[in-house]
Motif scaffolding. Structure first.
Motif, mmCIF file in Angstrom:
data_model
loop_
_atom_site.group_PDB
_atom_site.id
_atom_site.type_symbol
_atom_site.label_atom_id
_atom_site.label_comp_id
_atom_site.label_asym_id
_atom_site.label_seq_id
_atom_site.Cartn_x
_atom_site.Cartn_y
_atom_site.Cartn_z
ATOM 1 N N PHE A 84 1.208 25.259 -3.226
ATOM 2 C CA PHE A 84 1.740 26.656 -3.851
ATOM 3 C C PHE A 84 0.863 27.915 -3.301
ATOM 4 N N LYS A 85 -0.393 27.541 -3.623
ATOM 5 C CA LYS A 85 -1.571 28.450 -3.409
ATOM 6 C C LYS A 85 -1.720 28.732 -1.766
ATOM 7 N N LEU A 86 -1.478 27.542 -1.020
ATOM 8 C CA LEU A 86 -1.533 27.836 0.578
ATOM 9 C C LEU A 86 -0.457 28.567 0.952
ATOM 10 N N ILE A 87 0.736 28.427 0.330
ATOM 11 C CA ILE A 87 2.046 29.101 0.814
ATOM 12 C C ILE A 87 1.847 30.517 0.382
ATOM 13 N N LYS A 88 1.154 30.911 -0.618
ATOM 14 C CA LYS A 88 0.726 32.366 -0.950
ATOM 15 C C LYS A 88 0.082 32.934 0.059
ATOM 16 N N SER A 89 -1.050 32.306 0.572
ATOM 17 C CA SER A 89 -1.956 32.748 1.389
ATOM 18 C C SER A 89 -1.491 32.822 3.200
ATOM 19 N N ASN A 90 -0.421 31.914 3.233
ATOM 20 C CA ASN A 90 0.322 31.885 4.533
ATOM 21 C C ASN A 90 1.822 31.675 4.342
ATOM 22 N N PRO A 91 2.445 32.644 3.900
ATOM 23 C CA PRO A 91 4.009 32.438 3.549
ATOM 24 C C PRO A 91 4.807 32.260 4.570
ATOM 25 N N ILE A 92 4.555 33.020 5.945
ATOM 26 C CA ILE A 92 5.658 33.196 6.959
ATOM 27 C C ILE A 92 5.584 31.953 7.737
ATOM 28 N N TYR A 93 4.115 31.674 8.272
ATOM 29 C CA TYR A 93 4.318 30.779 9.387
ATOM 30 C C TYR A 93 3.238 29.224 8.957
ATOM 31 N N GLY A 94 2.854 29.550 7.511
ATOM 32 C CA GLY A 94 1.979 28.456 7.037
ATOM 33 C C GLY A 94 0.791 28.392 7.786
ATOM 34 N N HIS A 147 4.151 15.471 -1.222
ATOM 35 C CA HIS A 147 5.477 14.609 -1.939
ATOM 36 C C HIS A 147 6.502 15.284 -2.292
ATOM 37 N N ASN A 148 6.969 16.357 -1.553
ATOM 38 C CA ASN A 148 8.081 16.971 -1.475
ATOM 39 C C ASN A 148 8.311 17.711 -0.153
ATOM 40 N N PRO A 149 9.526 17.307 0.356
ATOM 41 C CA PRO A 149 9.684 17.855 1.681
ATOM 42 C C PRO A 149 9.555 19.336 2.019
ATOM 43 N N LEU A 150 10.210 20.339 1.046
ATOM 44 C CA LEU A 150 10.545 21.484 1.220
ATOM 45 C C LEU A 150 8.933 22.202 0.955
ATOM 46 N N LEU A 151 8.146 21.550 0.034
ATOM 47 C CA LEU A 151 6.901 22.116 -0.230
ATOM 48 C C LEU A 151 5.827 21.815 1.063
ATOM 49 N N HIS A 152 6.105 20.423 1.384
ATOM 50 C CA HIS A 152 5.428 20.113 2.696
ATOM 51 C C HIS A 152 5.705 20.859 3.890
ATOM 52 N N ILE A 153 6.927 21.392 4.374
ATOM 53 C CA ILE A 153 7.094 21.908 5.376
ATOM 54 C C ILE A 153 6.700 23.483 5.177
ATOM 55 N N SER A 154 6.932 24.118 4.046
ATOM 56 C CA SER A 154 6.552 25.331 3.745
ATOM 57 C C SER A 154 4.996 25.546 3.922
ATOM 58 N N VAL A 155 4.161 24.657 3.346
ATOM 59 C CA VAL A 155 2.912 24.612 3.453
ATOM 60 C C VAL A 155 2.434 24.835 4.974
ATOM 61 N N HIS A 156 3.040 23.834 6.007
ATOM 62 C CA HIS A 156 2.554 23.670 7.417
ATOM 63 C C HIS A 156 3.212 24.515 8.222
ATOM 64 N N TYR A 157 4.404 24.809 7.932
ATOM 65 C CA TYR A 157 5.142 26.011 8.959
ATOM 66 C C TYR A 157 5.641 27.093 8.404
ATOM 67 N N ALA A 197 10.377 28.257 8.655
ATOM 68 C CA ALA A 197 11.014 26.856 8.871
ATOM 69 C C ALA A 197 11.583 26.114 7.640
ATOM 70 N N ALA A 198 11.021 26.379 6.409
ATOM 71 C CA ALA A 198 11.594 25.870 5.130
ATOM 72 C C ALA A 198 12.816 26.267 4.924
ATOM 73 N N ILE A 199 13.199 27.560 5.114
ATOM 74 C CA ILE A 199 14.625 28.046 4.855
ATOM 75 C C ILE A 199 15.822 27.455 5.709
ATOM 76 N N PRO A 200 15.791 27.022 7.068
ATOM 77 C CA PRO A 200 16.722 26.486 7.634
ATOM 78 C C PRO A 200 16.853 24.885 7.081
ATOM 79 N N ILE A 201 15.551 24.486 6.825
ATOM 80 C CA ILE A 201 15.594 23.105 6.382
ATOM 81 C C ILE A 201 16.161 23.150 5.110
ATOM 82 N N THR A 202 16.091 23.801 4.133
ATOM 83 C CA THR A 202 16.743 23.823 3.107
ATOM 84 C C THR A 202 18.153 23.844 2.992
ATOM 85 N N VAL A 203 18.590 24.920 4.088
ATOM 86 C CA VAL A 203 19.968 24.923 4.257
ATOM 87 C C VAL A 203 20.692 23.724 4.657
#
Length: 245
Positions: free
Chosen positions: A121-131, A143-153, A157-163
């Protein structure tokens, strides 16, 4: 493959075996499928994968609440077979594994996952849009797909994957597919995937990820097929009604 990955593959298949029991009239296949379910439950327990055990448990509760009769008998009979297997198979290895599994289930905490998620979550806050990028921290799985994708991408990327992940649930509720017994059973696989992937690296690694996404696609396709079948039947009934008038 890890014990979590093997346990996930087995847990995802249980609702499909129940669907096989529900659909076939062949008694041999029914009995064979029931035995396979019992063996899967025993194997998952021996693997000591808490995520797989949790996925099986919640799937069982879901199916237990939705349907009665044979499904209830399967899930009520499976724990009995599990207990009998440990009574009659007095093998030291089984005893040790049984004790290890109970110890892991009763242990508190998430084995450091809470710290990992907090870091994510800290990494997402520092890089929210592109990871942080695909190559940065590539050996770290959250150990969570949405968190993992949000951090890296990032969220882009996380929003369409969530859909995509939530679309089977939306279809199931929005179009009232829960009226179909087979669709209800198929959703058991979807629930097992959602539960276990929330705590384990199931949808993000290459090999197990392909397996998890395949099952999601399978459930999604079956739900769409069920909707089409209902609509075709409704259209046919309306045509018959017009012909009668």
């Amino acid at each position: 493959m890890t014990s979590n990955a093997i346990g996930a593959a087995l847990a995802f298949g249980v609702p499909l075996l129940i669907l096989c029991i529900n659909k076939t009239s062949n008694k041999f296949i029914k009995v064979l499928s029931a035995i396979e379910i019992a063996l899967i439950v025993v194997t998952v327990f021996l693997l000591s994968s808490r995520g797989s055990i949790l996925a099986l448990t919640i799937t069982a509760v879901y199916l237990f609440l939705f349907k009665k009769g044979k499904i209830k008998m399967i899930y009520m009979g499976t724990p009995v077979l599990l207990i009998l297997s440990f009574i009659f198979l007095k093998v030291e290895l089984l005893k040790e594994t049984f004790e290890l599994t109970l110890k892991r289930i009763s242990s508190s905490g998430l084995n450091g996952r809470e710290d990992l998620w907090s870091e994510g979550f800290k990494l997402i806050k520092s890089n929210p849009i592109y990871g942080i990028g695909a190559r940065n921290g590539e050996h770290m799985d959250f150990h969570n797909p949405l968190l993992h994708i949000s951090v890296h991408y990032g969220l882009i990327a996380a929003i369409p994957i969530t859909v995509i992940i939530l679309s089977p649930l939306f279809i199931f509720v929005r179009f009232k597919v829960y009226r179909d017994k087979s669709a209800v059973i198929m959703m058991g696989t979807y629930i097992a995937i959602i539960v276990q992937s929330s705590f384990e690296a199931i949808l993000t690694p290459l090999i197990t990820g392909v397996l998890g996404w395949y099952f999601i696609g399978l459930v999604y396709g079956y739900l769409l097929m069920t909707i089409k079948s209902y609509r075709d039947k409704k259209r046919s009934d309306m045509e018959d009604l017009k012909c009668n008038y």
